[in-house]
Design a protein around this motif. Sequence first.
Motif, PDB file in Angstrom:
ATOM      1  N   HIS A  45       0.745  -1.273   0.019  1.00  0.00           N
ATOM      2  CA  HIS A  45      -0.019  -0.157  -0.064  1.00  0.00           C
ATOM      3  C   HIS A  45       0.887   1.288   0.052  1.00  0.00           C
ATOM      4  O   HIS A  45       1.846   1.053   0.721  1.00  0.00           O
ATOM      5  N   ILE A  46       0.504   2.407  -0.693  1.00  0.00           N
ATOM      6  CA  ILE A  46       1.123   3.398  -0.995  1.00  0.00           C
ATOM      7  C   ILE A  46       0.349   4.687  -0.700  1.00  0.00           C
ATOM      8  O   ILE A  46      -0.968   4.876  -1.144  1.00  0.00           O
ATOM      9  N   ILE A  47       0.796   5.564   0.222  1.00  0.00           N
ATOM     10  CA  ILE A  47       0.005   6.606   0.544  1.00  0.00           C
ATOM     11  C   ILE A  47       0.512   7.925  -0.452  1.00  0.00           C
ATOM     12  O   ILE A  47       1.734   8.273  -0.389  1.00  0.00           O
ATOM     13  N   VAL A  48      -0.247   8.606  -0.892  1.00  0.00           N
ATOM     14  CA  VAL A  48       0.225   9.577  -1.893  1.00  0.00           C
ATOM     15  C   VAL A  48      -0.309  10.923  -1.745  1.00  0.00           C
ATOM     16  O   VAL A  48      -1.668  11.025  -1.397  1.00  0.00           O
ATOM     17  N   SER A  49       0.057  12.053  -2.073  1.00  0.00           N
ATOM     18  CA  SER A  49      -0.586  13.428  -1.819  1.00  0.00           C
ATOM     19  C   SER A  49      -1.614  13.411  -2.934  1.00  0.00           C
ATOM     20  O   SER A  49      -1.333  12.919  -4.203  1.00  0.00           O
ATOM     21  N   LYS A  50      -2.858  13.792  -2.585  1.00  0.00           N
ATOM     22  CA  LYS A  50      -4.003  13.655  -3.451  1.00  0.00           C
ATOM     23  C   LYS A  50      -3.853  14.611  -4.782  1.00  0.00           C
ATOM     24  O   LYS A  50      -4.535  14.340  -5.524  1.00  0.00           O
ATOM     25  N   ASN A  51      -3.144  15.725  -4.661  1.00  0.00           N
ATOM     26  CA  ASN A  51      -2.760  16.432  -5.722  1.00  0.00           C
ATOM     27  C   ASN A  51      -1.344  16.340  -6.151  1.00  0.00           C
ATOM     28  O   ASN A  51      -0.501  16.613  -5.369  1.00  0.00           O
ATOM     29  N   VAL A  52      -1.196  15.675  -7.340  1.00  0.00           N
ATOM     30  CA  VAL A  52       0.167  15.480  -7.810  1.00  0.00           C
ATOM     31  C   VAL A  52       0.300  15.635  -9.473  1.00  0.00           C
ATOM     32  O   VAL A  52      -0.982  15.788  -9.715  1.00  0.00           O
ATOM     33  N   TYR A  53       1.303  15.717 -10.049  1.00  0.00           N
ATOM     34  CA  TYR A  53       1.188  15.990 -11.532  1.00  0.00           C
ATOM     35  C   TYR A  53       0.321  14.678 -12.005  1.00  0.00           C
ATOM     36  O   TYR A  53       0.419  13.604 -11.595  1.00  0.00           O
ATOM     37  N   GLY A  54      -0.145  15.336 -13.126  1.00  0.00           N
ATOM     38  CA  GLY A  54      -1.445  14.398 -13.819  1.00  0.00           C
ATOM     39  C   GLY A  54      -0.720  12.895 -14.257  1.00  0.00           C
ATOM     40  O   GLY A  54      -1.250  12.039 -14.087  1.00  0.00           O
ATOM     41  N   GLY A  55       0.362  12.992 -14.598  1.00  0.00           N
ATOM     42  CA  GLY A  55       1.128  11.844 -15.285  1.00  0.00           C
ATOM     43  C   GLY A  55       1.434  10.837 -14.126  1.00  0.00           C
ATOM     44  O   GLY A  55       1.284   9.711 -14.297  1.00  0.00           O
ATOM     45  N   THR A  56       1.709  11.562 -13.041  1.00  0.00           N
ATOM     46  CA  THR A  56       2.339  10.486 -11.782  1.00  0.00           C
ATOM     47  C   THR A  56       0.710   9.801 -11.389  1.00  0.00           C
ATOM     48  O   THR A  56       0.763   8.645 -11.230  1.00  0.00           O
ATOM     49  N   TYR A  57      -0.051  10.697 -11.391  1.00  0.00           N
ATOM     50  CA  TYR A  57      -1.755   9.882 -11.118  1.00  0.00           C
ATOM     51  C   TYR A  57      -1.895   8.757 -12.114  1.00  0.00           C
ATOM     52  O   TYR A  57      -2.369   7.649 -11.885  1.00  0.00           O
ATOM     53  N   ARG A  58      -1.742   9.214 -13.374  1.00  0.00           N
ATOM     54  CA  ARG A  58      -2.009   8.115 -14.572  1.00  0.00           C
ATOM     55  C   ARG A  58      -1.131   7.007 -14.360  1.00  0.00           C
ATOM     56  O   ARG A  58      -1.561   5.749 -14.259  1.00  0.00           O
ATOM     57  N   LEU A  59       0.224   7.180 -13.853  1.00  0.00           N
ATOM     58  CA  LEU A  59       1.063   6.133 -13.625  1.00  0.00           C
ATOM     59  C   LEU A  59       0.419   5.085 -12.669  1.00  0.00           C
ATOM     60  O   LEU A  59       0.580   3.885 -12.707  1.00  0.00           O
ATOM     61  N   PHE A  60       0.462   5.628 -11.554  1.00  0.00           N
ATOM     62  CA  PHE A  60      -0.184   4.878 -10.546  1.00  0.00           C
ATOM     63  C   PHE A  60      -1.686   4.374 -10.496  1.00  0.00           C
ATOM     64  O   PHE A  60      -1.631   3.013 -10.339  1.00  0.00           O
ATOM     65  N   GLU A  61      -2.615   5.238 -10.894  1.00  0.00           N
ATOM     66  CA  GLU A  61      -3.950   4.556 -10.710  1.00  0.00           C
ATOM     67  C   GLU A  61      -4.150   3.741 -12.153  1.00  0.00           C
ATOM     68  O   GLU A  61      -4.942   2.743 -12.080  1.00  0.00           O
ATOM     69  N   LEU A  62      -3.558   4.058 -13.073  1.00  0.00           N
ATOM     70  CA  LEU A  62      -4.047   3.361 -14.428  1.00  0.00           C
ATOM     71  C   LEU A  62      -3.080   2.374 -14.891  1.00  0.00           C
ATOM     72  O   LEU A  62      -3.381   1.656 -15.964  1.00  0.00           O
ATOM     73  N   ILE A  63      -1.991   2.214 -14.265  1.00  0.00           N
ATOM     74  CA  ILE A  63      -0.954   1.366 -14.783  1.00  0.00           C
ATOM     75  C   ILE A  63      -0.402   0.504 -13.435  1.00  0.00           C
ATOM     76  O   ILE A  63      -0.604  -0.929 -13.420  1.00  0.00           O
ATOM     77  N   MET A  64       0.229   1.243 -12.474  1.00  0.00           N
ATOM     78  CA  MET A  64       0.603   0.377 -11.229  1.00  0.00           C
ATOM     79  C   MET A  64      -0.240  -0.561 -10.573  1.00  0.00           C
ATOM     80  O   MET A  64       0.089  -1.523  -9.916  1.00  0.00           O
ATOM     81  N   LYS A  65      -1.549   0.047 -10.401  1.00  0.00           N
ATOM     82  CA  LYS A  65      -2.722  -0.582  -9.602  1.00  0.00           C
ATOM     83  C   LYS A  65      -2.905  -1.839 -10.328  1.00  0.00           C
ATOM     84  O   LYS A  65      -3.090  -2.892  -9.506  1.00  0.00           O
ATOM     85  N   ASP A  66      -2.699  -2.189 -11.541  1.00  0.00           N
ATOM     86  CA  ASP A  66      -3.052  -3.428 -12.273  1.00  0.00           C
ATOM     87  C   ASP A  66      -1.709  -4.566 -11.988  1.00  0.00           C
ATOM     88  O   ASP A  66      -1.873  -5.635 -12.221  1.00  0.00           O
ATOM     89  N   TYR A  67      -0.703  -3.910 -11.244  1.00  0.00           N
ATOM     90  CA  TYR A  67       0.284  -4.855 -10.826  1.00  0.00           C
ATOM     91  C   TYR A  67       0.199  -5.298  -9.446  1.00  0.00           C
ATOM     92  O   TYR A  67       1.212  -5.500  -8.828  1.00  0.00           O
ATOM     93  N   GLY A  68      -0.993  -4.840  -8.775  1.00  0.00           N
ATOM     94  CA  GLY A  68      -1.373  -5.099  -7.317  1.00  0.00           C
ATOM     95  C   GLY A  68      -1.084  -4.327  -6.316  1.00  0.00           C
ATOM     96  O   GLY A  68      -1.215  -4.525  -5.126  1.00  0.00           O
ATOM     97  N   LEU A  69      -0.830  -2.922  -6.786  1.00  0.00           N
ATOM     98  CA  LEU A  69      -0.116  -2.019  -5.826  1.00  0.00           C
ATOM     99  C   LEU A  69      -1.372  -1.247  -5.484  1.00  0.00           C
ATOM    100  O   LEU A  69      -2.477  -1.042  -6.374  1.00  0.00           O
ATOM    101  N   ASP A  70      -1.544  -0.948  -4.025  1.00  0.00           N
ATOM    102  CA  ASP A  70      -2.836  -0.114  -3.560  1.00  0.00           C
ATOM    103  C   ASP A  70      -2.503   1.338  -3.144  1.00  0.00           C
ATOM    104  O   ASP A  70      -1.387   1.567  -2.614  1.00  0.00           O
ATOM    105  N   PHE A  71      -3.143   2.476  -3.746  1.00  0.00           N
ATOM    106  CA  PHE A  71      -2.863   3.686  -3.433  1.00  0.00           C
ATOM    107  C   PHE A  71      -4.098   4.540  -2.531  1.00  0.00           C
ATOM    108  O   PHE A  71      -5.267   4.225  -3.128  1.00  0.00           O
ATOM    109  N   SER A  72      -3.539   5.291  -1.634  1.00  0.00           N
ATOM    110  CA  SER A  72      -4.577   6.071  -1.069  1.00  0.00           C
ATOM    111  C   SER A  72      -4.352   7.219  -1.408  1.00  0.00           C
ATOM    112  O   SER A  72      -3.164   7.757  -1.033  1.00  0.00           O
ATOM    113  N   TRP A  73      -5.143   8.083  -2.000  1.00  0.00           N
ATOM    114  CA  TRP A  73      -4.879   9.627  -2.161  1.00  0.00           C
ATOM    115  C   TRP A  73      -5.691  10.526  -1.076  1.00  0.00           C
ATOM    116  O   TRP A  73      -6.646  10.477  -0.972  1.00  0.00           O
TER     117      TRP A  73
END
Length: 378
Positions: free
Chosen positions: A90-118
């Motif tokens: 599980h990873i805790i992330v600042s809810k506002n980050v660069y849009g590309g960071t959001y895309r990488l985490f939510e739309l790509i890394m999530k599919d690898y079983g990582l869990d993000f809390s914004w």
Amino acid sequence: MGFSTDAIHAGQKPDPVTGAVITPIYQTSTYAQEELGKHKGYEYGRTHNLTRQSLEANIAALEKGKYGIAFASGLAATQALMSLVKSGDHIIVSKNVYGGTYRLFELIMKDYGLDFSWIDTSVPENIENSIRNSTKLVYLETPTNPMLTLTDLAAASDICKKHNLISVVDNTFMSPYLQNPLLLDCDVVLHSSTKYINGHSDVIGGIIVTSNDKVHERIRYIQNAIGAVPSPFDCWLILRSTKTLAVRMERHVQNAMELAKFLDDSNLAEKVYYPGLTSHPQHELAKKQMRGFGGMISADFGDTEKAKKLLRNVKIFTLGESLGGVESLISHPASMTHASVPKVERERLGITDSLIRFSVGIEDIEDLISDINNALNG
Ligand code: P1T
């Protein structure tokens, strides 16, 4: 050493063969080996390159870290950091980050079983309250892109140390000249060196700095094993650029302060976001953990048509993505850098359709102010 002395000299010795003062571009993919197993420590270009090593040592010195690890883009550096965690973490992330960071985490890394809390990391207790047994890493951006929200890095790193979590800070908006997260006990600093570090809008690059031996060992391995390395020429361009980082940042900060005051005083914008304004809710924290307020401003014009008029009519500001270059840029986060963030989430963050982001360059401030004034009133 002082910042500018390090910027000009760290990682750069005159070339031993010719005495060239400037580190050469070692434009080679491979190296001659004397005999089997005997070489000069350089085997293959992805693994070893002296121009890149000079850049890494240079930025490490500026960020007060032991190790620098350079990548082909800021996002490649962020992706490399994901190798510090594994599926189920599980990873805790600042809810506002660069849009590309959001895309990488939510739309790509999530599919690898990582869990993000914004979460809203501007309230440090929110970090503590979001920790689970599976939490491994806290990913902070401060000030954030584009809302310029701050996280108290000393408080956040305290929480991370207490719970044995890796703290990562995207320091792109500040550059090492204005903020050094490692000095506030954070573990890892990340930059899109595309921005202030290079500063001339002619390179895409990223870099990670850390003093943690284990993090360094893993990320160095990943740099070679995944291979998103920057070219020798790009490393050379960035090395050239860090020599003037201090003087560029001084001027960015001075110009941004004047433009922010103008936007605020003239009432041209409904709301101005800039940590240097006393109206910024975290102005005191900004004074404490930053050595200047940066060159980025966001402003909400309250009316999409007014925002569009500004974007259409500016002559010196250029409408474009990116930031941190000597030339001023203007952008529309909702449709550009943060288009991959869902609209409801954008609105919640304050990224409205009438929000405009300014990357204030180092031109003459009178010209920049007239440009905005003429674009809106002309
Ligand atoms: O573009 P790249 O070098 O891959 O860096 C990604 C990145 C990471 N972190 C922050 C805070 C950033 O702002 C960026 C890239 N940002 C833009 C392109 C932009 O216009 O905001």
